[in-house]
Design a protein around this motif. Structure first.
Motif, mmCIF file in Angstrom:
data_model
loop_
_atom_site.group_PDB
_atom_site.id
_atom_site.type_symbol
_atom_site.label_atom_id
_atom_site.label_comp_id
_atom_site.label_asym_id
_atom_site.label_seq_id
_atom_site.Cartn_x
_atom_site.Cartn_y
_atom_site.Cartn_z
ATOM 1 N N LEU A 46 65.929 95.642 -156.833
ATOM 2 C CA LEU A 46 65.941 95.865 -158.278
ATOM 3 C C LEU A 46 67.351 95.684 -158.844
ATOM 4 O O LEU A 46 67.531 95.087 -159.905
ATOM 5 N N ILE A 47 68.357 96.164 -158.125
ATOM 6 C CA ILE A 47 69.750 95.967 -158.545
ATOM 7 C C ILE A 47 70.058 94.474 -158.591
ATOM 8 O O ILE A 47 70.682 93.978 -159.542
ATOM 9 N N GLN A 48 69.617 93.745 -157.568
ATOM 10 C CA GLN A 48 69.850 92.306 -157.534
ATOM 11 C C GLN A 48 69.170 91.605 -158.712
ATOM 12 O O GLN A 48 69.743 90.724 -159.351
ATOM 13 N N ARG A 49 67.947 92.013 -158.996
ATOM 14 C CA ARG A 49 67.227 91.406 -160.130
ATOM 15 C C ARG A 49 67.967 91.705 -161.438
ATOM 16 O O ARG A 49 68.102 90.851 -162.299
ATOM 17 N N LEU A 50 68.431 92.928 -161.594
ATOM 18 C CA LEU A 50 69.175 93.313 -162.785
ATOM 19 C C LEU A 50 70.440 92.463 -162.925
ATOM 20 O O LEU A 50 70.759 91.967 -164.008
ATOM 21 N N LEU A 51 71.143 92.268 -161.820
ATOM 22 C CA LEU A 51 72.342 91.427 -161.839
ATOM 23 C C LEU A 51 71.987 89.981 -162.188
ATOM 24 O O LEU A 51 72.689 89.327 -162.978
ATOM 25 N N ALA A 52 70.890 89.481 -161.629
ATOM 26 C CA ALA A 52 70.461 88.108 -161.914
ATOM 27 C C ALA A 52 70.164 87.934 -163.403
ATOM 28 O O ALA A 52 70.497 86.903 -164.000
ATOM 29 N N LEU A 53 69.564 88.931 -163.993
ATOM 30 C CA LEU A 53 69.250 88.859 -165.430
ATOM 31 C C LEU A 53 70.515 88.984 -166.273
ATOM 32 O O LEU A 53 70.688 88.260 -167.270
ATOM 33 N N LEU A 54 71.407 89.896 -165.892
ATOM 34 C CA LEU A 54 72.648 90.081 -166.652
ATOM 35 C C LEU A 54 73.487 88.805 -166.686
ATOM 36 O O LEU A 54 74.162 88.528 -167.688
ATOM 37 N N ALA A 73 68.011 106.853 -162.988
ATOM 38 C CA ALA A 73 68.743 105.983 -163.916
ATOM 39 C C ALA A 73 70.237 106.036 -163.626
ATOM 40 O O ALA A 73 70.915 105.002 -163.597
ATOM 41 N N GLY A 74 70.763 107.242 -163.383
ATOM 42 C CA GLY A 74 72.182 107.390 -163.082
ATOM 43 C C GLY A 74 72.561 106.699 -161.782
ATOM 44 O O GLY A 74 73.590 106.022 -161.701
ATOM 45 N N GLU A 75 71.709 106.868 -160.764
ATOM 46 C CA GLU A 75 71.986 106.227 -159.480
ATOM 47 C C GLU A 75 71.957 104.710 -159.604
ATOM 48 O O GLU A 75 72.785 104.008 -159.020
ATOM 49 N N MET A 76 71.011 104.195 -160.383
ATOM 50 C CA MET A 76 70.915 102.749 -160.553
ATOM 51 C C MET A 76 72.146 102.212 -161.284
ATOM 52 O O MET A 76 72.731 101.198 -160.880
ATOM 53 N N ARG A 77 72.565 102.909 -162.333
ATOM 54 C CA ARG A 77 73.764 102.482 -163.064
ATOM 55 C C ARG A 77 74.982 102.494 -162.136
ATOM 56 O O ARG A 77 75.774 101.562 -162.110
ATOM 57 N N GLU A 78 75.111 103.566 -161.339
ATOM 58 C CA GLU A 78 76.233 103.656 -160.397
ATOM 59 C C GLU A 78 76.227 102.499 -159.417
ATOM 60 O O GLU A 78 77.279 101.932 -159.104
ATOM 61 N N ARG A 79 75.045 102.132 -158.947
ATOM 62 C CA ARG A 79 74.969 101.049 -157.964
ATOM 63 C C ARG A 79 75.312 99.703 -158.581
ATOM 64 O O ARG A 79 75.952 98.865 -157.933
ATOM 65 N N VAL A 80 74.911 99.480 -159.820
ATOM 66 C CA VAL A 80 75.268 98.226 -160.494
ATOM 67 C C VAL A 80 76.778 98.180 -160.713
ATOM 68 O O VAL A 80 77.434 97.168 -160.419
ATOM 69 N N VAL A 81 77.337 99.268 -161.214
ATOM 70 C CA VAL A 81 78.783 99.320 -161.467
ATOM 71 C C VAL A 81 79.549 99.151 -160.159
ATOM 72 O O VAL A 81 80.549 98.423 -160.102
ATOM 73 N N GLU A 82 79.093 99.792 -159.096
ATOM 74 C CA GLU A 82 79.763 99.668 -157.800
ATOM 75 C C GLU A 82 79.675 98.236 -157.272
ATOM 76 O O GLU A 82 80.637 97.715 -156.706
ATOM 77 N N ALA A 83 78.525 97.579 -157.461
ATOM 78 C CA ALA A 83 78.392 96.179 -157.020
ATOM 79 C C ALA A 83 79.384 95.299 -157.765
ATOM 80 O O ALA A 83 80.024 94.421 -157.159
ATOM 81 N N LEU A 84 79.544 95.534 -159.070
ATOM 82 C CA LEU A 84 80.495 94.747 -159.862
ATOM 83 C C LEU A 84 81.935 95.065 -159.445
ATOM 84 O O LEU A 84 82.763 94.156 -159.313
ATOM 85 N N SER A 85 82.224 96.341 -159.213
ATOM 86 C CA SER A 85 83.575 96.741 -158.802
ATOM 87 C C SER A 85 83.928 96.165 -157.439
ATOM 88 O O SER A 85 85.036 95.659 -157.230
#
Length: 200
Positions: A46-54, A73-85
């Protein structure tokens, strides 16, 4: 072919099919339903899909991810931010976790889009629309208070039974006297408005 060889072949086939399904789920032009047991990597997908869409949109707010709980929701946001960081820092990847290479590649694409569009997601992670269903409905109501008809500050009820009873009573009070369907219902219920309200 002995049983062990056949099982090994089945495992390889399942892994190949899983890899194809995961790759297909990242196709931003298609919709997908992902069902899998706990611990199978659904959240990472799901994180990967979110990144693909972004990586494809003009503004990050165009992408919405919904969860049932604030914690999720908080965990998902943290994981997206961490992937970008991690992508920005060029952290080394664990060779035992090849799926993280996909996440890293997608994160780099988002960082490139971030730079082109001036999003500054690292400074403004709240621009990521990752929220609960309740938060989404609250956001809609607050942004369209007249259309919603709920006023500027709606609230939540933990137990809505009282509100349901109030709405049912109001429906009976507001029912037109000449409405044949309401008359038929009340005749059937021997004109018992309380029972009609319970049924409603």
């Amino acid at each position: 072919m002995n049983e062990a060889t056949r099982l090994h072949g089945d495992d390889e086939l399942l892994l190949r099919e899983d890899g194809i399904a995961r790759r297909d789920a990242l196709d931003a032009t298609r919709s997908f339903l992902v069902q899998a047991p706990a611990g199978s990597g659904k959240t990472e997908l799901l994180i990967q899909r979110l990144l693909a869409l972004l990586a494809r949109v003009d503004e990050p707010e165009r992408i919405l991810a919904l969860t049932f709980t604030r914690k999720a929701a908080g965990e998902m946001r943290e994981r997206v931010v961490e992937a970008l960081s991690a992508a920005a820092r060029q952290d080394p990847l664990d060779p035992d976790q090849p799926h993280l290479a996909v996440t890293r590649e997608l994160a780099h694409a988002v960082l490139a889009q971030d730079a082109r569009r001036g999003w500054a997601l690292a400074l403004h992670p709240a621009r990521l629309r990752i929220m609960t269903f309740d938060a989404l409905t609250t956001w809609i109501v607050r942004n369209a208070p007249f259309a919603a008809g709920l006023g500027p500050a709606p609230g939540y009820a933990e137990d809505a039974n009282g509100l349901y009873a109030e709405a049912a009573a109001a429906a009976i009070v507001d029912a037109p006297a000449d409405d044949a369907q309401w008359r038929r219902l009340l005749v059937h219920l021997h004109n018992d408005a309380d029972q009609a309200a319970r049924l409603v």
